[in-house]
Design an enzyme around this catalytic site. Structure first.
Site, PDB file in Angstrom:
ATOM      1  NE  ARG A 240      -3.659  -0.425   2.585  1.00  0.00           N
ATOM      2  CZ  ARG A 240      -4.233  -0.908   3.691  1.00  0.00           C
ATOM      3  NH1 ARG A 240      -4.035  -0.313   4.844  1.00  0.00           N
ATOM      4  NH2 ARG A 240      -5.002  -1.966   3.641  1.00  0.00           N
TER       5      ARG A 240
ATOM      6  CB  CYS B  12      -9.049  -9.638   2.167  1.00  0.00           C
ATOM      7  SG  CYS B  12      -9.222  -9.238   3.915  1.00  0.00           S
TER       8      CYS B  12
ATOM      9  NE  ARG C 287      -2.398   1.480   9.509  1.00  0.00           N
ATOM     10  CZ  ARG C 287      -3.180   0.445   9.182  1.00  0.00           C
ATOM     11  NH1 ARG C 287      -3.965   0.499   8.124  1.00  0.00           N
ATOM     12  NH2 ARG C 287      -3.179  -0.650   9.915  1.00  0.00           N
TER      13      ARG C 287
ATOM     14  CB  CYS D 177     -15.068  -9.614   7.172  1.00  0.00           C
ATOM     15  SG  CYS D 177     -13.811  -8.395   7.579  1.00  0.00           S
TER      16      CYS D 177
ATOM     17  CB  CYS E 106     -12.000  -2.284   4.368  1.00  0.00           C
ATOM     18  SG  CYS E 106     -11.028  -3.221   5.565  1.00  0.00           S
TER      19      CYS E 106
ATOM     20  CE  LYS F 272      -6.227  -1.201  11.158  1.00  0.00           C
ATOM     21  NZ  LYS F 272      -7.090  -1.843  10.157  1.00  0.00           N
TER      22      LYS F 272
ATOM     23  CE  LYS G  63      -7.562   2.995   9.174  1.00  0.00           C
ATOM     24  NZ  LYS G  63      -8.529   2.111   8.520  1.00  0.00           N
TER      25      LYS G  63
ATOM     26  CB  CYS H 117     -13.645  -4.011   1.291  1.00  0.00           C
ATOM     27  SG  CYS H 117     -14.328  -5.658   1.535  1.00  0.00           S
TER      28      CYS H 117
HETATM   29 FE1  SRM Z   1      -9.022  -2.246   6.001  1.00  0.00          FE
HETATM   30  C1  SRM Z   1      -7.716  -4.925   7.592  1.00  0.00           C
HETATM   31  C2  SRM Z   1      -8.135  -3.498   3.045  1.00  0.00           C
HETATM   32  C3  SRM Z   1      -9.674   0.743   4.576  1.00  0.00           C
HETATM   33  C4  SRM Z   1     -10.745  -1.317   8.797  1.00  0.00           C
HETATM   34  N1  SRM Z   1      -8.025  -3.908   5.423  1.00  0.00           N
HETATM   35  C5  SRM Z   1      -7.524  -4.864   6.245  1.00  0.00           C
HETATM   36  C6  SRM Z   1      -6.668  -5.863   5.446  1.00  0.00           C
HETATM   37  C7  SRM Z   1      -5.261  -5.378   5.472  1.00  0.00           C
HETATM   38  C8  SRM Z   1      -6.792  -7.343   5.882  1.00  0.00           C
HETATM   39  C9  SRM Z   1      -5.817  -7.859   6.872  1.00  0.00           C
HETATM   40  O1  SRM Z   1      -5.611  -7.246   7.938  1.00  0.00           O
HETATM   41  O2  SRM Z   1      -5.278  -8.934   6.618  1.00  0.00           O
HETATM   42  C10 SRM Z   1      -7.315  -5.683   4.052  1.00  0.00           C
HETATM   43  C11 SRM Z   1      -6.437  -6.034   2.848  1.00  0.00           C
HETATM   44  C12 SRM Z   1      -7.301  -6.512   1.708  1.00  0.00           C
HETATM   45  C13 SRM Z   1      -6.554  -6.668   0.439  1.00  0.00           C
HETATM   46  O3  SRM Z   1      -6.439  -7.808  -0.036  1.00  0.00           O
HETATM   47  O4  SRM Z   1      -6.106  -5.687  -0.116  1.00  0.00           O
HETATM   48  C14 SRM Z   1      -7.843  -4.273   4.144  1.00  0.00           C
HETATM   49  N2  SRM Z   1      -8.799  -1.495   4.172  1.00  0.00           N
HETATM   50  C15 SRM Z   1      -8.514  -2.195   3.057  1.00  0.00           C
HETATM   51  C16 SRM Z   1      -8.710  -1.374   1.813  1.00  0.00           C
HETATM   52  C17 SRM Z   1      -7.731  -1.690   0.705  1.00  0.00           C
HETATM   53  C18 SRM Z   1     -10.166  -1.549   1.356  1.00  0.00           C
HETATM   54  C19 SRM Z   1     -10.470  -1.081  -0.048  1.00  0.00           C
HETATM   55  O5  SRM Z   1     -11.105  -1.869  -0.743  1.00  0.00           O
HETATM   56  O6  SRM Z   1     -10.134   0.027  -0.421  1.00  0.00           O
HETATM   57  C20 SRM Z   1      -8.580   0.038   2.410  1.00  0.00           C
HETATM   58  C21 SRM Z   1      -7.166   0.546   2.432  1.00  0.00           C
HETATM   59  C22 SRM Z   1      -7.103   1.900   3.050  1.00  0.00           C
HETATM   60  C23 SRM Z   1      -5.780   2.586   2.920  1.00  0.00           C
HETATM   61  O7  SRM Z   1      -5.431   2.976   1.816  1.00  0.00           O
HETATM   62  O8  SRM Z   1      -5.133   2.790   3.944  1.00  0.00           O
HETATM   63  C24 SRM Z   1      -9.042  -0.218   3.832  1.00  0.00           C
HETATM   64  N3  SRM Z   1      -9.949  -0.544   6.595  1.00  0.00           N
HETATM   65  C25 SRM Z   1     -10.214   0.533   5.819  1.00  0.00           C
HETATM   66  C26 SRM Z   1     -11.174   1.377   6.454  1.00  0.00           C
HETATM   67  C27 SRM Z   1     -11.774   2.636   5.861  1.00  0.00           C
HETATM   68  C28 SRM Z   1     -10.978   3.853   6.215  1.00  0.00           C
HETATM   69  O9  SRM Z   1      -9.913   3.777   6.804  1.00  0.00           O
HETATM   70  O10 SRM Z   1     -11.447   4.946   5.892  1.00  0.00           O
HETATM   71  C29 SRM Z   1     -11.500   0.789   7.659  1.00  0.00           C
HETATM   72  C30 SRM Z   1     -12.570   1.285   8.662  1.00  0.00           C
HETATM   73  C31 SRM Z   1     -12.158   2.492   9.390  1.00  0.00           C
HETATM   74  C32 SRM Z   1     -11.463   2.126  10.656  1.00  0.00           C
HETATM   75  O11 SRM Z   1     -10.264   1.877  10.626  1.00  0.00           O
HETATM   76  O12 SRM Z   1     -12.137   2.049  11.691  1.00  0.00           O
HETATM   77  C33 SRM Z   1     -10.716  -0.418   7.744  1.00  0.00           C
HETATM   78  N4  SRM Z   1      -9.160  -2.965   7.875  1.00  0.00           N
HETATM   79  C34 SRM Z   1      -9.983  -2.478   8.851  1.00  0.00           C
HETATM   80  C35 SRM Z   1      -9.937  -3.350   9.990  1.00  0.00           C
HETATM   81  C36 SRM Z   1     -10.721  -3.184  11.311  1.00  0.00           C
HETATM   82  C37 SRM Z   1      -9.997  -2.285  12.245  1.00  0.00           C
HETATM   83  C38 SRM Z   1     -10.690  -2.197  13.571  1.00  0.00           C
HETATM   84  O13 SRM Z   1     -10.718  -1.131  14.152  1.00  0.00           O
HETATM   85  O14 SRM Z   1     -11.186  -3.208  14.066  1.00  0.00           O
HETATM   86  C39 SRM Z   1      -9.063  -4.405   9.648  1.00  0.00           C
HETATM   87  C40 SRM Z   1      -8.672  -5.611  10.515  1.00  0.00           C
HETATM   88  C41 SRM Z   1      -7.674  -5.272  11.556  1.00  0.00           C
HETATM   89  O15 SRM Z   1      -7.093  -4.200  11.597  1.00  0.00           O
HETATM   90  O16 SRM Z   1      -7.480  -6.149  12.402  1.00  0.00           O
HETATM   91  C42 SRM Z   1      -8.603  -4.139   8.311  1.00  0.00           C
HETATM   92 FE1  SF4 Z   2     -10.949  -7.777   4.110  1.00  0.00          FE
HETATM   93 FE2  SF4 Z   2     -12.960  -7.409   5.753  1.00  0.00          FE
HETATM   94 FE3  SF4 Z   2     -11.497  -5.338   5.003  1.00  0.00          FE
HETATM   95 FE4  SF4 Z   2     -13.102  -6.453   3.282  1.00  0.00          FE
HETATM   96  S1  SF4 Z   2     -13.748  -5.432   5.179  1.00  0.00           S
HETATM   97  S2  SF4 Z   2     -10.954  -5.921   2.898  1.00  0.00           S
HETATM   98  S3  SF4 Z   2     -13.020  -8.578   3.850  1.00  0.00           S
HETATM   99  S4  SF4 Z   2     -10.785  -7.022   6.215  1.00  0.00           S
END
Ligand code: SRM
Ligand code: SF4
Length: 579
Positions: free
Chosen positions: A86, A446, A155, A485, A489, A223, A225, A440
């Protein structure tokens, strides 16, 4: 700003034992661990569990192609491992030169596509271990990096992408960019491992006077943000950020920012201790106070966040545990100033401004709709051709779209011709639902996905669009967000409609968020197939068309009618049981 450079205050004594990640970070030699040695090891395509946690701070996730898991297991082969990288791209802006490098790397080292994320950056998928240095050095050659794109740190900082190109937007972008630099980890681990090959004998690395004035040696509990918004657009979903900064514009000048703290989306199904939360507005700051406010907030979370249970380690839970008043007072104490009262503002939209638009500075921009942010096929070809002649910039939006920005009158025909040639000048024909859809990544990359998301979105849209069109709502903006899930995201709990993956082919259905991101939606049905969800939504969509108030959004309608009626029914049932 005197206290910004000061050393961290001693953390309050930890009451509970630290999580495994905390022990790992503490012993990582400022994020070095064994990464360098394991990247050089050609006997496996992956790295150890410990290194896979540490590489996140370098913007890298080890993943495997889940479509191939069964076949690989049958053949007794190692999983089909590949890294996701990323990029750090504050405010989502990049130059054509940077875009061309990213595009080339997409073919040379990744899976042949580029993925725009919901936080305004690029992701590469399927990068072989042996290609990581080539990719990171390529990025470095055009002044890009992936530092802190993932991991327990601040981030990618978000900023409005809608490129009105007003002086205020430019100023907010510059503040966001400066904050991104300010909040970077100071360890030299990234440069040593990926750029400079600075390894001591045996492939070990030595700490060279590393010092993390803001993070300390164990970084953050989780993390973190930060996002900026410039009303009337809330395109960055500012209330979903740990720190959301809402620009207050007075007399066409940036007066400062209202500060919202404690937003976050992630939760786990069936675990009431976890939940999405919107940020609370706690006051107003001037532009010169932004970094100090961020420092005070980040260090408060560093010292008070839960380092024992990662499920409860986000800042939103720190606020829930210690109380908003205490956290606000702590931030003010550390910042050395009090927050002024919040000032009035109004959001009216979250949508990207599609198609050709004249910007405030007289240039043109073209906002391209990119389904799920996946750049491939004709879109890939067109953007490559445009990048070769474009002299403005590209801006990635929080809705996974891209704007070609800063186009002069003279350049517009050439760019228009390329878009026409590739059939991309057609956002007007798309439905309001499609233009407001986010999903997402989910499967196959993922590791946390419970259901399809990006790959299911076309089916979901193709089944819902006719329902909206038949009800006379073809063009009405309705936000729909799909995730594989509950981690959130695609910020699903802010979707007027959201499908959140529960199991293969099964989704929880949420309804009723406020369109501009100021109210979360509500769980409406626990576990539905896509067809069942469409069947549940169809009468609601028809009722919306027939009964909505003038100008009422779909989410507000659901909140006022369907959800309120269901809540009343549930309350009546509960009362009957008690009686
Ligand atoms: Fe996310 C984890 C993809 C934005 C909340 N996110 C992941 C992972 C890295 C899975 C992993 O941990 O193994 C995913 C990788 C998927 C892949 O194959 O690429 C993933 N997140 C993404 C992206 C690529 C989604 C997308 O389709 O665009 C976004 C990348 C953002 C970036 O450029 O930095 C992405 N993730 C978000 C957002 C939205 C935002 O930030 O505005 C959230 C919700 C906001 C928040 O953080 O509360 C988000 N991602 C999570 C979480 C849950 C965090 C939590 O508080 O519980 C996880 C899981 C974790 O961290 O344990 C996660
Ligand atoms: Fe993966 Fe869940 Fe984030 Fe979708 S919402 S990219 S399934 S961690």
């Amino acid at each position: 700003m005197s206290n910004i450079a000061s050393n961290p205050e001693p953390a309050p004594a930890a009451a509970k034992p630290p999580s495994a990640n905390e022990i790992l970070k503490a012993g990582s030699n400022f994020l070095r661990g064994n990464i360098a040695r394991e990247i050089a090891d050609t006997s496996t395509a992956t790295v150890s569990d410990a290194s896979s946690q540490l590489t996140k701070f370098h913007g890298l996730y080890i993943q495997d192609d889940r479509d191939l898991r069964k076949e690989r297991a049958r053949l007794k082969q190692e999983k089909a491992y590949g890294f996701m990288l990323r990029v750090r791209l504050p405010g989502g802006r990049c130059t054509p030169q940077q875009y061309l490098l990213i595009d080339r790397m997409g073919d040379e080292v990744a899976n042949g596509t580029l993925r725009l994320t919901t936080r305004q950056t690029f992701q590469f998928h399927g990068v072989a271990k042996g290609n990581l240095k080539k990719l990171i050095r390529g990025l470095h050659s055009v002044w890009l990096d992936s530092i802190a794109a993932c991991g327990d740190v601040n981030r990618n900082v978000m900023a409005p992408a809608n490129p009105e190109r007003s002086a205020v937007h430019q100023r907010v972008y510059e503040i966001a960019r400066a904050l991104s630099e300010f909040a970077l980890p100071k360890t030299r681990a990234y440069h040593e491992i990926w750029i400079e090959d600075e390894l001591a004998a045996g492939g070990e690395q030595e700490a060279k006077n590393d010092h993390e004035p803001m993070y300390g040696p164990t970084y953050l509990p989780r993390k973190f943000k930060i996002g900026f918004a410039v009303p009337p657009s809330n395109d960055t979903d500012v209330f979903s950020q740990d720190i959301g900064l809402i620009a207050i514009v007075e007399n066409n000048e940036l007066a400062g920012f209202n500060v919202a703290i404690g937003g976050g989306m992630g939760m786990s199904h069936g675990n009431a201790e976890t939940f999405p939360r919107l940020g609370d507005i706690v006051g107003f700051i001037t532009p010169d106070q932004v970094n100090q406010l961020a420092f005070a907030t980040i260090t408060t979370q560093r010292d008070y966040g839960d380092r024992s249970n990662r499920k409860r380690a986000r800042f939103k839970y720190t606020i829930e545990t210690h109380g908003l008043a205490f956290i606000k007072a702590e931030i003010e104490r550390r910042a050395g100033f009090s927050l002024a009262p919040a000032r009035p503002y109004k959001f009216t939209t979250i949508a990207d401004d599609y198609g050709w638009q004249r910007a405030a500075d007289g240039t043109w921009y073209h906002m391209l709709f990119i389904l799920s942010g996946r750049i491939k096929g004709a879109m890939r070809e067109a953007l490559r051709e445009i990048a070769q002649i474009h002299t403005g910039d590209f801006r990635l939006t929080p809705s996974q779209n891209l704007s070609i920005s800063g186009i002069t009158d003279a350049q517009r025909p050439a760019i228009e011709a390329i878009l026409e040639k590739h059939g991309l000048n057609n956002t007007a024909a798309q439905t309001g639902l499609r233009l407001n859809a986010l999903s997402c990544v989910a499967l196959p990359t993922c590791g946390l996905a419970l259901a399809e998301s990006e790959r299911a979105l076309p089916e979901i849209l193709s089944k819902l669009e006719p329902v909206f069109a038949d009800a006379g709502l073809h063009d009405d903006p309705v936000s729909i967000r799909v995730t594989g899930c509950p981690n959130g995201c695609a910020r699903p709990y802010l979707g007027e409609i959201a499908l959140v993956g529960k199991a293969p082919g099964k989704y929880a259905l949420y309804l009723g968020a406020e369109y501009t991101g100021s109210r979360l939606n509500t769980l409406h049905a626990q576990s539905l197939t896509i067809d069942e969800a469409v069947a549940q939504l169809t009468p609601i969509i028809r009722r919306y068309a027939a009964e909505r108030h003038e100008g009422e959004f779909f989410g507000d309608f659901c909140h006022r009618t369907v959800l309120a009626e269901k809540a009343a029914l549930d309350a009546a049932k509960a009362a009957a049981v008690t009686a």
